[in-house]
Design an enzyme around this catalytic site. Structure first.
Site, PDB file in Angstrom:
ATOM      1  N   LYS A  81     -13.142  -3.112  28.875  1.00 39.76           N
ATOM      2  CA  LYS A  81     -12.386  -2.396  29.904  1.00 39.76           C
ATOM      3  C   LYS A  81     -10.952  -2.922  30.006  1.00 39.76           C
ATOM      4  CE  LYS A  81     -16.103  -0.970  33.109  1.00 39.76           C
ATOM      5  NZ  LYS A  81     -17.381  -1.446  32.575  1.00 39.76           N
TER       6      LYS A  81
ATOM      7  N   SER B 162     -18.494  -4.746  29.115  1.00 40.07           N
ATOM      8  CA  SER B 162     -17.405  -4.371  30.020  1.00 40.07           C
ATOM      9  C   SER B 162     -16.112  -5.129  29.789  1.00 40.07           C
ATOM     10  CB  SER B 162     -17.845  -4.576  31.480  1.00 40.07           C
ATOM     11  OG  SER B 162     -18.789  -3.600  31.853  1.00 40.07           O
TER      12      SER B 162
ATOM     13  N   LYS C 169     -12.225 -10.728  33.206  1.00 41.60           N
ATOM     14  CA  LYS C 169     -13.275  -9.701  33.237  1.00 41.60           C
ATOM     15  C   LYS C 169     -14.573 -10.220  32.658  1.00 41.60           C
ATOM     16  CE  LYS C 169     -14.544  -5.525  34.167  1.00 41.60           C
ATOM     17  NZ  LYS C 169     -15.917  -6.068  34.387  1.00 41.60           N
TER      18      LYS C 169
ATOM     19  N   SER D 158     -15.887  -3.246  38.179  1.00 40.99           N
ATOM     20  CA  SER D 158     -16.307  -2.906  36.822  1.00 40.99           C
ATOM     21  C   SER D 158     -16.789  -1.461  36.732  1.00 40.99           C
ATOM     22  CB  SER D 158     -17.410  -3.861  36.329  1.00 40.99           C
ATOM     23  OG  SER D 158     -17.501  -3.834  34.930  1.00 40.99           O
TER      24      SER D 158
END
Length: 396
Positions: free
Chosen positions: A66, A63, A230, A123
């Site tokens: 992202k 993730s 993140k 997320s």
């Protein structure tokens, strides 16, 4: 006859004292022995790499990729192709994603701002696809992934390729930790108005997912200056984090990946932040206008010119450093007159222990006009003598 200066690269050993420089002694910062498969730590202001382990190895980013979807979305908002209040439809493809989601369905039309927060805090895999399909050149997530890859290359991220918008495991979906650090720095610098979103610790979207409302960044709220960015996790990638923290006038950006648990990720990230701030400090190594060395001048009214910093030169050095350093002033010379005050002529080169080489510009302390006829005659004679003493090689 005209005599030209030889294009010689001259180096002067410089031992700094008397308050001119403050820097290294034998002490240096202890290297950080990370458990992560790959890691990268950057001091943002001084652009100093504090740690690099497998930095350019292309790995599954989970993730953490992202962040690239977010960067492209922020660009679209900046360029007027998207607005925060705009509502976007949810496709069957977006709704089909599992894992961490906002639980969107095809009946929804979701505000862009909510999608951004859903990606950053929750997320949301589905939220990424909604934005991707809206911004894709061909309306598909695959088309958006191809655009992300192209855009990443343009941004200097040479080890990044994308197969989707959210980091779902897929062949060829890869990023290096150095690329993730480049991306984090660009998010912070290019879009400061949106960066506070990364520090949000909770986001409840429409009450749909009470079990998925908290930011997974383990450093937020610890009082160490952490404010982004993140986390990521898949079985293939392990546990990772792209993080940043600010203390005083310093900011560090770090990336870790390949850890085996959330606990290991949290411990490693906190230790890295503390190490970065405690073991390194900014120090002024040369004062503006104070001569560091002199360079020889060719056919000038004066034989030498002082080399000075145009402004105070500040570098990042081990916090336990002493008060002396040996540097090197490098220039190509002799330097042909006329010379203007402030003209860049040389570099001060430092090589701190455990850190990359630092190259700092040096400029002319004052104007040096071209000398008159006697100076030119004297210079020509000096060159002839030097060539005679040096032998045939000097004239080649």
């Amino acid at each position: 006859m005209t005599f030209l200066p030889s294009p010689l690269r001259s180096a002067l050993k410089l031992t700094c004292a008397a308050g001119l420089l403050v820097s290294l002694s034998a002490l240096s910062a202890a290297a950080f022995d990370t458990r992560a498969r790959a890691a990268y730590v950057l001091d943002q202001e001084t652009d100093t790499v504090l740690l690099a382990k497998n930095a350019d190895l292309a790995l599954p980013p989970a993730s953490m990729s992202k962040l690239m979807t977010l960067y492209v979305a922020f660009e679209a908002i900046r360029d007027g192709r998207l607005t925060l209040d705009e509502r976007l439809p949810v496709s069957e493809h977006a709704m089909s994603y599992k894992g961490s989601t906002m639980f969107l369905n095809t009946q929804d039309r979701v505000r862009v701002e909510d999608l951004l927060r859903g990606i950053i805090v929750l997320s949301g895999n589905d939220a990424c696809v909604v934005l991707a399909e809206a911004l894709s050149p061909d309306g598909t997530e695959a088309g958006f992934a191809r655009y992300m890859t192209k855009r990443a290359q343009e941004m200097g991220m040479e080890n990044s390729t994308f197969a989707n918008s959210n980091g779902w495991p897929a062949a060829g979906h890869r990023m290096s930790v150095e690329d993730l650090a480049i991306l984090a720095e660009k998010l912070i610098e290019d879009f400061p108005q949106y960066y506070p979103l990364f520090a949000e610790r909770e986001f409840e979207f429409d009450g749909r997912a009470p079990s998925n409302v908290r930011n997974r960044n383990p450093l937020l709220g610890l009082g160490i200056g952490a404010d982004g960015l993140k986390t990521g996790h898949t079985s293939e990638a392990g546990y990772g984090l792209v993080g940043s923290a600010a203390q005083g006038d310093r900011r560090v950006i770090f990336v870790i990946t390949g850890l085996d648990s959330t606990t290991a990720r949290a411990e490693e990230a906190e230790a890295l932040v503390n190490w970065s701030f405690r073991q390194f400090a900014k120090k002024t190594v040369a004062k503006a206008g104070v001569p560091v060395a002199e360079a020889e001048v060719w056919r000038g009214a004066e034989a030498t010119v002082g080399l000075v910093p145009a402004e105070d030169l500040t570098v990042l050095l081990p916090a336990l450093a002493g008060r002396e350093i040996t540097g090197e002033v490098v220039y190509t010379g002799p330097i042909d007159a006329p010379i203007e005050k402030g003209q860049q002529l040389a570099e001060l080169v430092l090589q701190p222990d455990e850190l990359p080489e630092v190259r700092l510009p040096l400029v002319a302390e004052k104007d040096i006009p071209t000398g008159g006829f006697p100076v030119r005659v004297k210079t020509a004679a000096e060159v002839l003598v030097k060539r005679f003493l040096s032998g045939p090689e000097a004239s080649q």
